[in-house]
Design a protein around this motif. Structure first.
Motif, PDB file in Angstrom:
ATOM      1  N   TRP A  98     -10.564  -1.077   7.635  1.00 28.75           N
ATOM      2  CA  TRP A  98      -9.498  -1.944   7.282  1.00 28.75           C
ATOM      3  C   TRP A  98      -9.363  -2.083   5.911  1.00 28.75           C
ATOM      4  N   PHE A  99      -8.040  -1.619   5.382  1.00 25.41           N
ATOM      5  CA  PHE A  99      -7.664  -1.903   3.950  1.00 25.41           C
ATOM      6  C   PHE A  99      -6.307  -2.774   3.764  1.00 25.41           C
ATOM      7  N   THR A 100      -6.603  -3.702   3.056  1.00 24.20           N
ATOM      8  CA  THR A 100      -5.339  -4.630   2.756  1.00 24.20           C
ATOM      9  C   THR A 100      -4.763  -4.515   1.195  1.00 24.20           C
ATOM     10  N   TYR A 101      -3.655  -4.933   1.199  1.00 29.97           N
ATOM     11  CA  TYR A 101      -2.963  -4.840  -0.223  1.00 29.97           C
ATOM     12  C   TYR A 101      -3.586  -5.579  -1.282  1.00 29.97           C
TER      13      TYR A 101
ATOM     14  N   LEU B 181      -4.984   6.691  -0.528  1.00 30.38           N
ATOM     15  CA  LEU B 181      -4.405   5.435  -0.703  1.00 30.38           C
ATOM     16  C   LEU B 181      -4.335   4.613  -1.701  1.00 30.38           C
ATOM     17  N   ASP B 182      -3.184   4.247  -2.366  1.00 26.27           N
ATOM     18  CA  ASP B 182      -3.335   3.183  -3.472  1.00 26.27           C
ATOM     19  C   ASP B 182      -3.191   1.976  -2.727  1.00 26.27           C
ATOM     20  N   THR B 183      -4.287   0.966  -2.791  1.00 24.18           N
ATOM     21  CA  THR B 183      -4.040  -0.284  -1.832  1.00 24.18           C
ATOM     22  C   THR B 183      -3.446  -1.120  -2.749  1.00 24.18           C
TER      23      THR B 183
ATOM     24  N   ILE C  28       0.839  -1.176  -0.138  1.00 21.41           N
ATOM     25  CA  ILE C  28       0.012   0.096   0.020  1.00 21.41           C
ATOM     26  C   ILE C  28       0.693   1.218  -0.024  1.00 21.41           C
ATOM     27  N   THR C  29       0.658   2.131  -0.863  1.00 23.40           N
ATOM     28  CA  THR C  29       1.081   3.350  -0.991  1.00 23.40           C
ATOM     29  C   THR C  29       0.245   4.685  -0.755  1.00 23.40           C
ATOM     30  N   GLU C  30       0.959   5.698  -0.491  1.00 18.55           N
ATOM     31  CA  GLU C  30      -0.032   7.027  -0.375  1.00 18.55           C
ATOM     32  C   GLU C  30       0.194   7.734  -1.675  1.00 18.55           C
ATOM     33  N   LEU C  31      -0.979   8.534  -1.844  1.00 20.11           N
ATOM     34  CA  LEU C  31      -0.921   9.336  -3.162  1.00 20.11           C
ATOM     35  C   LEU C  31      -1.089  10.763  -2.796  1.00 20.11           C
ATOM     36  N   PRO C  32      -1.070  11.732  -3.509  1.00 20.88           N
ATOM     37  CA  PRO C  32      -1.201  13.175  -3.247  1.00 20.88           C
ATOM     38  C   PRO C  32      -2.955  13.379  -2.977  1.00 20.88           C
TER      39      PRO C  32
END
Length: 450
Positions: free
Chosen positions: A202-205, A97-99, A83-87
């Protein structure tokens, strides 16, 4: 010593990036670990920050498998996709989030009383499809409404008149777990004052669904003439723009039992029209609403109906507000149960926009779906216990779509604390299978050997 767990699926279909949580004896200090499946594939495991007990460590991973597999913990990991963060898009965004499957933005809200003031998920899309289900930022996934935020209590949805603080519980490449904390503004009903809420997300990849749970301080009141104890309306909104629907069908698992039309909405709209026909007023807020609704309320943002009758807005003084809402409720309660509003039982998906008021009120269910008949996109909900009723709106003129866990006249029907899983993707032709997977997760059993 090797540490191995067995993961078994009670269902025959393939799982895709299914979140798996397991606990091992021993204290493992590094935050990321590698585990190897029975088939020889390595997967990333994230240590959960909140251990269950001293001497034990819990991990979460995501697995794509079918039937049964094993996971053997191999050793610490240093680098991993996840998981990464976006602007951010909105000014009040807490995180975007980009999950690996979803692109979503969680907002804290501004409490300014506008559609754009809402907390919750204000933007949401699957990465493969790339279509935002909430492009304007004026609607949100995840709000809760009844019994607090209803005309009966002189309030509207909390995403517009409250903000939340967000606590980071877990944040890693496999799992992000956030906890919203909020205070409910006081309305007209004394028994609903001084209440707070907590919502876990909850968010998972790479997982095609997300999970949440709502907790609210204990309460008891009367809505629609019925006692309501610790039951709420959870509402998810979507928008396609005027004349466009992101979802144009609704179905409940095993068939849909429902009544068509929404007399309450009709009576509320009638009262809006009556109120707007009053002579010019010195109340600036009232006149502002009048100007916004001049071009017709059918295509307006639905929240404008409610805001006119919100005590926090001050468009109407309290005696007038109480008198007009009482008239709306009395008429709507009678109309809702007239003999001509018969129950329909239908095995086929419902074309909601073709029925009166573009609204249906389905009966109890724990697995439901809204989908688009031509694109195949579908949103699927599983609730840990059945909600006693739902309100489904697919309003073509404004493009607004809603899934709400309430019955008629805003009566909330989902018990507080119920877990909710929500999946989204190209699932229209097999949504029942996806719903079953939401209901029946894989089973984890432990196997340790030296």
């Amino acid at each position: 010593m090797t540490h191995t767990v067995v993961v078994s699926d009670p269902l025959p279909a393939k799982r895709v990036n299914e979140p798996i949580t397991f606990t091992l004896e021993g204290e493992f200090h590094e935050p990321l670990w590698t585990a190897r499946t029975r088939e020889g594939r390595d997967v990333l495991c994230q240590k959960l920050a909140q251990a269950e007990a001293p001497g034990r460590t819990s991990f979460v991973t995501v697995l794509t498998f079918e039937g049964e597999t094993e996971l053997t913990l191999m050793g610490p990991a240093t680098e991993a996709d996840g998981i990464t963060e976006l602007p951010p898009v909105e000014q009040d965004a807490f995180i975007r989030l980009d999950t690996g499957y979803f692109d979503l933005e969680m907002c804290v809200g501004t409490a300014q009383g506008e559609g754009s003031s809402k907390w919750g998920l204000r933007h949401f899309r699957s990465i493969d499809e790339g279509i935002d289900l909430l492009p304007s930022g004026n609607n949100a996934i995840g709000g809760f409404y009844g019994p607090f935020f209803t005309p009966e209590n002189g309030l509207i949805n909390p995403p517009e008149h409250a903000t939340v603080e967000i606590e980071v519980v877990e944040r890693g490449p496999v799992l992000h777990h956030y906890r919203m904390h909020g205070t409910i503004p006081d309305g007209l009903l004394p028994e609903l004052k001084d209440k707070s809420f907590v919502i876990d997300w909850w968010f998972t990849y790479g997982t095609p669904y997300f999970s949440r749970r709502y907790r609210v301080d204990d309460f008891q009141t009367v809505i629609n003439g019925r006692a309501v104890t610790n039951k709420i309306t959870v509402g998810d909104e979507f928008e396609g723009g005027q004349g466009e629907l992101v979802f144009d069908r609704f179905a409940a698992y095993g068939g849909t039992r429902y009544r068509e039309g929404d007399p309450y909405a009709e009576e509320l709209a009638n009262m809006v029209q009556e109120s707007l026909q009053a002579p010019p007023s010195s109340n600036e807020k009232f006149e502002a609403f009048r100007s916004q609704l001049t071009d017709g309320i059918a295509g307006a943002h639905w929240d404008l109906y409610w805001r006119l009758f919100c005590i926090w807005e001050g468009a109407l003084d309290e005696p007038m507000l109480r008198e007009r809402l009482e008239r709306v409720r009395t008429a709507a309660h009678i109309r809702a149960d007239l003999p001509d509003r018969a129950w329909t039982i239908d095995e086929a998906p419902i074309d909601v926009s073709a029925v009166p008021d573009e609204t249906i009120f389905p009966g109890p269910a724990n697995k439901t779906a809204e989908f688009h008949s031509s694109t195949g996109r579908a949103m699927i909900w599983w609730t840990g216990v059945p909600s006693g009723a739902f309100q489904i709106v697919q309003r073509l003129q404004s493009g607004w779509v809603n899934w709400g866990s309430n019955g008629e006249n805003e009566c909330p029907e989902l018990p507080v604390g119920t877990p909710i899983k929500t999946a989204y993707g190209q699932f229209a032709d097999h949504w029942e299978q996806v719903a079953e997977q939401l209901e029946y997760p894989p089973v984890v059993s432990k196997r340790s050997s030296s």
